[in-house]
Write a protein that holds these residues in place. Structure first.
Motif, PDB file in Angstrom:
ATOM      1  N   GLY A 126      35.552  37.365  39.246  1.00  0.00           N
ATOM      2  CA  GLY A 126      36.630  38.168  39.776  1.00  0.00           C
ATOM      3  C   GLY A 126      37.514  38.714  38.668  1.00  0.00           C
ATOM      4  O   GLY A 126      37.375  38.343  37.506  1.00  0.00           O
ATOM      5  N   GLY A 127      38.413  39.605  39.074  1.00  0.00           N
ATOM      6  CA  GLY A 127      39.321  40.182  38.097  1.00  0.00           C
ATOM      7  C   GLY A 127      40.110  41.315  38.685  1.00  0.00           C
ATOM      8  O   GLY A 127      40.119  41.530  39.902  1.00  0.00           O
ATOM      9  N   LEU A 128      40.765  42.049  37.791  1.00  0.00           N
ATOM     10  CA  LEU A 128      41.595  43.186  38.166  1.00  0.00           C
ATOM     11  C   LEU A 128      40.885  44.469  37.746  1.00  0.00           C
ATOM     12  O   LEU A 128      40.502  44.606  36.572  1.00  0.00           O
ATOM     13  CB  LEU A 128      42.944  43.081  37.465  1.00  0.00           C
ATOM     14  CG  LEU A 128      43.912  44.246  37.625  1.00  0.00           C
ATOM     15  CD1 LEU A 128      44.338  44.386  39.069  1.00  0.00           C
ATOM     16  CD2 LEU A 128      45.135  44.047  36.714  1.00  0.00           C
ATOM     17  N   VAL A 129      40.675  45.378  38.710  1.00  0.00           N
ATOM     18  CA  VAL A 129      40.014  46.647  38.419  1.00  0.00           C
ATOM     19  C   VAL A 129      40.764  47.780  39.096  1.00  0.00           C
ATOM     20  O   VAL A 129      41.548  47.566  40.018  1.00  0.00           O
ATOM     21  CB  VAL A 129      38.543  46.655  38.896  1.00  0.00           C
ATOM     22  CG1 VAL A 129      37.719  45.648  38.124  1.00  0.00           C
ATOM     23  CG2 VAL A 129      38.452  46.414  40.391  1.00  0.00           C
ATOM     24  N   GLN A 156      39.361  35.487  42.599  1.00  0.00           N
ATOM     25  CA  GLN A 156      40.270  36.563  43.018  1.00  0.00           C
ATOM     26  C   GLN A 156      39.769  37.918  42.543  1.00  0.00           C
ATOM     27  O   GLN A 156      39.460  38.097  41.363  1.00  0.00           O
ATOM     28  CB  GLN A 156      41.665  36.317  42.456  1.00  0.00           C
ATOM     29  CG  GLN A 156      42.664  37.429  42.749  1.00  0.00           C
ATOM     30  CD  GLN A 156      43.084  37.469  44.199  1.00  0.00           C
ATOM     31  OE1 GLN A 156      43.398  36.451  44.791  1.00  0.00           O
ATOM     32  NE2 GLN A 156      43.105  38.668  44.778  1.00  0.00           N
ATOM     33  N   VAL A 157      39.725  38.856  43.468  1.00  0.00           N
ATOM     34  CA  VAL A 157      39.425  40.248  43.142  1.00  0.00           C
ATOM     35  C   VAL A 157      40.644  41.081  43.538  1.00  0.00           C
ATOM     36  O   VAL A 157      41.083  41.033  44.683  1.00  0.00           O
ATOM     37  CB  VAL A 157      38.176  40.741  43.898  1.00  0.00           C
ATOM     38  CG1 VAL A 157      37.996  42.246  43.704  1.00  0.00           C
ATOM     39  CG2 VAL A 157      36.940  39.985  43.427  1.00  0.00           C
ATOM     40  N   LEU A 176      34.965  50.201  44.293  1.00  0.00           N
ATOM     41  CA  LEU A 176      35.947  49.285  44.876  1.00  0.00           C
ATOM     42  C   LEU A 176      37.187  50.026  45.361  1.00  0.00           C
ATOM     43  O   LEU A 176      37.610  51.026  44.756  1.00  0.00           O
ATOM     44  CB  LEU A 176      36.318  48.204  43.866  1.00  0.00           C
ATOM     45  CG  LEU A 176      35.253  47.109  43.710  1.00  0.00           C
ATOM     46  CD1 LEU A 176      35.443  46.337  42.420  1.00  0.00           C
ATOM     47  CD2 LEU A 176      35.289  46.172  44.905  1.00  0.00           C
ATOM     48  N   LYS A 177      37.746  49.507  46.446  1.00  0.00           N
ATOM     49  CA  LYS A 177      38.924  50.085  47.080  1.00  0.00           C
ATOM     50  C   LYS A 177      40.037  49.038  47.120  1.00  0.00           C
ATOM     51  O   LYS A 177      39.748  47.830  47.089  1.00  0.00           O
ATOM     52  CB  LYS A 177      38.580  50.505  48.508  1.00  0.00           C
ATOM     53  CG  LYS A 177      37.395  51.435  48.639  1.00  0.00           C
ATOM     54  CD  LYS A 177      37.068  51.683  50.107  1.00  0.00           C
ATOM     55  CE  LYS A 177      35.864  52.593  50.259  1.00  0.00           C
ATOM     56  NZ  LYS A 177      35.534  52.826  51.695  1.00  0.00           N
ATOM     57  N   VAL A 226      40.491  36.990  47.917  1.00  0.00           N
ATOM     58  CA  VAL A 226      39.780  35.898  47.262  1.00  0.00           C
ATOM     59  C   VAL A 226      38.380  35.868  47.868  1.00  0.00           C
ATOM     60  O   VAL A 226      38.228  35.853  49.095  1.00  0.00           O
ATOM     61  CB  VAL A 226      40.475  34.541  47.470  1.00  0.00           C
ATOM     62  CG1 VAL A 226      39.661  33.428  46.832  1.00  0.00           C
ATOM     63  CG2 VAL A 226      41.884  34.581  46.888  1.00  0.00           C
ATOM     64  N   TYR A 227      37.393  35.884  47.004  1.00  0.00           N
ATOM     65  CA  TYR A 227      35.996  35.901  47.435  1.00  0.00           C
ATOM     66  C   TYR A 227      35.397  34.505  47.279  1.00  0.00           C
ATOM     67  O   TYR A 227      35.537  33.872  46.225  1.00  0.00           O
ATOM     68  CB  TYR A 227      35.207  36.917  46.619  1.00  0.00           C
ATOM     69  CG  TYR A 227      35.462  38.328  47.047  1.00  0.00           C
ATOM     70  CD1 TYR A 227      36.693  38.936  46.796  1.00  0.00           C
ATOM     71  CD2 TYR A 227      34.490  39.076  47.714  1.00  0.00           C
ATOM     72  CE1 TYR A 227      36.957  40.240  47.213  1.00  0.00           C
ATOM     73  CE2 TYR A 227      34.731  40.378  48.123  1.00  0.00           C
ATOM     74  CZ  TYR A 227      35.966  40.950  47.873  1.00  0.00           C
ATOM     75  OH  TYR A 227      36.203  42.236  48.281  1.00  0.00           O
TER      76      TYR A 227
END
Length: 126
Positions: free
Chosen positions: A8-11, A121-122, A86-87, A93-94
């Motif tokens: 996961g991360g921030l995109v 977390q995504v 991604l939207k 949280v996945y």
């Protein structure tokens, strides 16, 4: 089976991420595996599932169909979730989950699964 979710991360909107669900203790190919997600204040929802063994059967929530792909790496005992386009509404949280005895018709139900990873977390920025 013990599951470890990562990736996961921030995109930014339109970006991509690949989530991994690595298993230990058992051969993951013998399990029905799915990804779920849970956003703040919402119930956990089904994202994608892959059948045991050959994994030829896969299914996706309508909201991610055409953008997400679930797959297996037998050598690494891992299931992946490739997420593209991604939207912001994909922010959550996945969790990955595995079931040794679950049936395919119940792949989208959280109660099917005995084993869960810890979540990753995504976050998708608009």
């Amino acid at each position: 089976v013990q599951l470890q979710a990562s990736g996961g991360g921030l995109v930014e909107t339109g970006g991509s991420l690949r989530l991994s669900c690595a298993a230990s203790g058992r051969t993951l190919s013998r399990y029905l595996v799915a990804w779920f997600r849970q956003a703040p204040g919402k119930e956990r929802e089904f994202v994608a599932g892959i059948h045991r063994n050959s994994g030829s059967s896969r299914t996706y929530a309508d909201s991610v169909k055409g953008r997400f792909t679930i797959s297996r790496d037998y050598a690494k005992n891992t299931v992946y979730l490739q997420m593209s386009s991604l939207k912001p509404e994909d922010t959550a949280v996945y969790y990955c989950a595995a079931s040794s005895g679950g049936i395919w018709s119940s792949v989208g139900l959280p109660g099917t699964y005995n084993d869960w990873g810890q979540g990753t977390q995504v976050t998708v920025n608009s």
